[in-house]
Design a protein around this motif. Structure first.
Motif, PDB file in Angstrom:
ATOM      1  N   LEU A 224       3.056  -0.885  -2.989  1.00 58.62           N
ATOM      2  CA  LEU A 224       2.197  -1.729  -3.813  1.00 58.62           C
ATOM      3  C   LEU A 224       2.013  -3.115  -3.219  1.00 58.62           C
ATOM      4  O   LEU A 224       0.963  -3.739  -3.420  1.00 58.62           O
ATOM      5  CB  LEU A 224       2.775  -1.847  -5.233  1.00 58.62           C
ATOM      6  N   SER A 225       3.005  -3.618  -2.493  1.00 53.09           N
ATOM      7  CA  SER A 225       2.868  -4.949  -1.909  1.00 53.09           C
ATOM      8  C   SER A 225       1.757  -4.979  -0.863  1.00 53.09           C
ATOM      9  O   SER A 225       1.002  -5.958  -0.768  1.00 53.09           O
ATOM     10  CB  SER A 225       4.199  -5.390  -1.292  1.00 53.09           C
ATOM     11  N   LEU A 226       1.619  -3.895  -0.084  1.00 52.44           N
ATOM     12  CA  LEU A 226       0.534  -3.831   0.900  1.00 52.44           C
ATOM     13  C   LEU A 226      -0.827  -3.712   0.209  1.00 52.44           C
ATOM     14  O   LEU A 226      -1.813  -4.320   0.662  1.00 52.44           O
ATOM     15  CB  LEU A 226       0.743  -2.643   1.835  1.00 52.44           C
ATOM     16  N   GLU A 230      -4.018  -6.263   0.500  1.00 47.86           N
ATOM     17  CA  GLU A 230      -5.355  -5.792   0.856  1.00 47.86           C
ATOM     18  C   GLU A 230      -6.378  -6.205  -0.196  1.00 47.86           C
ATOM     19  O   GLU A 230      -7.504  -6.623   0.138  1.00 47.86           O
ATOM     20  CB  GLU A 230      -5.340  -4.272   1.015  1.00 47.86           C
ATOM     21  N   ALA A 231      -6.011  -6.095  -1.460  1.00 54.21           N
ATOM     22  CA  ALA A 231      -6.939  -6.460  -2.531  1.00 54.21           C
ATOM     23  C   ALA A 231      -7.246  -7.955  -2.516  1.00 54.21           C
ATOM     24  O   ALA A 231      -8.401  -8.372  -2.689  1.00 54.21           O
ATOM     25  CB  ALA A 231      -6.371  -6.042  -3.882  1.00 54.21           C
ATOM     26  N   THR A 232      -6.241  -8.784  -2.291  1.00 55.47           N
ATOM     27  CA  THR A 232      -6.472 -10.228  -2.266  1.00 55.47           C
ATOM     28  C   THR A 232      -7.314 -10.642  -1.060  1.00 55.47           C
ATOM     29  O   THR A 232      -8.162 -11.537  -1.164  1.00 55.47           O
ATOM     30  CB  THR A 232      -5.133 -10.971  -2.258  1.00 55.47           C
ATOM     31  N   GLU A 233      -7.089  -9.985   0.085  1.00 55.95           N
ATOM     32  CA  GLU A 233      -7.922 -10.300   1.260  1.00 55.95           C
ATOM     33  C   GLU A 233      -9.378  -9.905   1.016  1.00 55.95           C
ATOM     34  O   GLU A 233     -10.298 -10.623   1.422  1.00 55.95           O
ATOM     35  CB  GLU A 233      -7.366  -9.577   2.480  1.00 55.95           C
ATOM     36  N   LEU A 262      -4.679   3.680  -6.591  1.00 56.99           N
ATOM     37  CA  LEU A 262      -3.814   2.515  -6.780  1.00 56.99           C
ATOM     38  C   LEU A 262      -4.435   1.258  -6.177  1.00 56.99           C
ATOM     39  O   LEU A 262      -4.244   0.154  -6.706  1.00 56.99           O
ATOM     40  CB  LEU A 262      -2.444   2.784  -6.169  1.00 56.99           C
ATOM     41  N   LEU A 263      -5.183   1.401  -5.084  1.00 60.02           N
ATOM     42  CA  LEU A 263      -5.907   0.245  -4.549  1.00 60.02           C
ATOM     43  C   LEU A 263      -6.993  -0.186  -5.522  1.00 60.02           C
ATOM     44  O   LEU A 263      -7.221  -1.390  -5.715  1.00 60.02           O
ATOM     45  CB  LEU A 263      -6.500   0.594  -3.186  1.00 60.02           C
ATOM     46  N   GLN A 264      -7.670   0.781  -6.138  1.00 57.33           N
ATOM     47  CA  GLN A 264      -8.680   0.440  -7.146  1.00 57.33           C
ATOM     48  C   GLN A 264      -8.038  -0.274  -8.320  1.00 57.33           C
ATOM     49  O   GLN A 264      -8.590  -1.235  -8.871  1.00 57.33           O
ATOM     50  CB  GLN A 264      -9.380   1.717  -7.614  1.00 57.33           C
ATOM     51  N   LEU A 265      -6.874   0.190  -8.739  1.00 63.96           N
ATOM     52  CA  LEU A 265      -6.143  -0.468  -9.827  1.00 63.96           C
ATOM     53  C   LEU A 265      -5.843  -1.920  -9.481  1.00 63.96           C
ATOM     54  O   LEU A 265      -6.101  -2.839 -10.278  1.00 63.96           O
ATOM     55  CB  LEU A 265      -4.853   0.311 -10.108  1.00 63.96           C
TER      56      LEU A 265
END
Length: 375
Positions: A224-226, A230-233, A262-265
């Motif tokens: 989840l940390s990765l 990615e989401a913040t970038e 999970l990336l979409q979340l």
């Protein structure tokens, strides 16, 4: 290929089967009891006996006791068995009816459900037993089913309304262009492009939500940390445009699930935190943490103070934190609903709480990935 079961031949009712079983058992017990009595008599009663009578000669004084006893015992034994049969049938019918009364109520409730009535409840009285457990489980299933159907109906109505809006706007723009040909076609194309983009976003969100609701997710190792980084970038340009500071940190948070979902979340949470923030000088904090048996993704943002009852309703589909006001990044009202569905599909939980200084704190807790054992 399985075939639908055809009509079945009529059979005996369960009440009649139980009645026959009770009566048969009672008859068997009666026969065994009478047989035991007869065996006792044969063991201890002699076959013949001498009658002491001075008027009778000795040869004529022999009396056959067993034969006489059989003549007396047989009709009375038959009468007892007949009584046991009648008593067993009547008593068994009454007892079977009392035993099957809860099942009759459950069957009646199932019939109402088959005809579309989901509001009926059995509410079986009495102490805890197998029938009470079955009735309570049936009532709980009806409550969940009724809530799910109501949610789907509400979702379908909201989705129809939301999808109708961009179509109606496109129709109005095309009608204006047809009645006013000299109008600026460049502006018309831009507006149609924006409306069409919004309709596409809404359709993709609906498809994603349906995929998450079906709980058909893959199980791959995910950190989840990765995903948070990615989401913040990805959303950093939007944050800079709106004057919002993004901060990430925390521990490595290993879990299992669909990396795309999970990336979409994570993206939805960060996007909501950026959009629903202060007009200027806002901040968003994205952190990950590890707890016993679970990993937690937390997204906090600054903003206006939100009442707790309003926070509880933000996960409803098509509910927006801006009271459904459309802006350039207002979204389609499915962001947190998608987050909640994805979390549930991964056996996780979503928790929302207002911050004392303003804004919202959103936490998603997912099962931690088991540690690998070497050897």
């Amino acid at each position: 290929m399985d075939r639908a079961p055809g009509p079945r031949a009529p059979g005996l009712s369960v009440r009649l089967k139980l009645t026959l079983s009770y009566a048969g058992f009672l008859m068997l017990a009666g026969v065994l009891l009478l047989a035991a009595v007869w065996a006792f008599l044969l063991r201890y009663v002699p076959d013949r006996a001498m009658l002491i009578n001075p008027d009778v000669r000795p040869a004529d004084g022999v009396f056959p006791i067993r034969s006489a006893l059989l003549e007396v015992f047989a009709p009375r034994a038959a009468a007892v068995l007949a009584f046991l049969l009648v008593f067993g049938l009547l008593g068994g019918w009454i007892l079977a009816g009392r035993m099957l009364a809860p099942l009759t109520r459950i069957t009646a409730a199932a019939g109402l459900v088959a005809h579309g009535s989901l509001s009926h409840r059995i509410r079986l009285p009495g102490r805890e037993d197998e029938f009470r457990e079955l009735a309570d489980a049936f009532d709980a299933m009806l409550e969940r089913l009724e809530a799910h159907v109501a949610e789907q109906q509400r979702f379908a109505a909201n989705a129809s309304h939301e999808l109708r809006t961009p179509l109606a706007i496109s129709k109005a723009l095309l009608e204006v262009a047809r009645t006013d040909p000299p109008a600026d076609t460049g502006e018309l194309v831009e507006r149609l492009h924006a409306v069409n983009a919004r309709a596409i976003d809404l359709t993709e969100a609906l498809l994603l939500l349906g995929r998450a609701d079906r709980r058909t997710v893959t199980h791959e190792p995910v950190d989840l940390s990765l995903l948070a980084e990615e989401a913040t970038e990805t959303l950093l340009p939007l944050a800079e445009k709106r004057g919002v500071t993004l901060e990430t940190g925390g521990d490595i948070a290993p879990t299992t699930g669909s990396p795309a979902l999970l990336l979409q979340l994570t993206t939805n949470l960060v996007h909501n935190a950026i959009v629903h923030n202060l007009p200027a000088g806002g901040a968003v904090w994205v952190t990950t943490a590890v707890r016993p048996g679970a990993v937690v993704l937390t997204v906090e943002n600054t903003g206006e103070r939100v009442a707790p009852e309003r926070v509880a309703s933000l996960t409803e589909r098509f509910r927006r934190g801006t009271d459904r006001v459309h802006t350039d990044h207002a979204g389609v009202g499915l962001g947190l609903a998608i987050v909640q569905s994805i979390a549930h599909a991964h056996d996780g939980t979503l928790t929302l709480a207002p911050r004392a200084a303003g804004g919202i704190r959103v936490a998603v807790e997912l099962p931690a990935r088991p540690a690998r054992r070497d050897g």
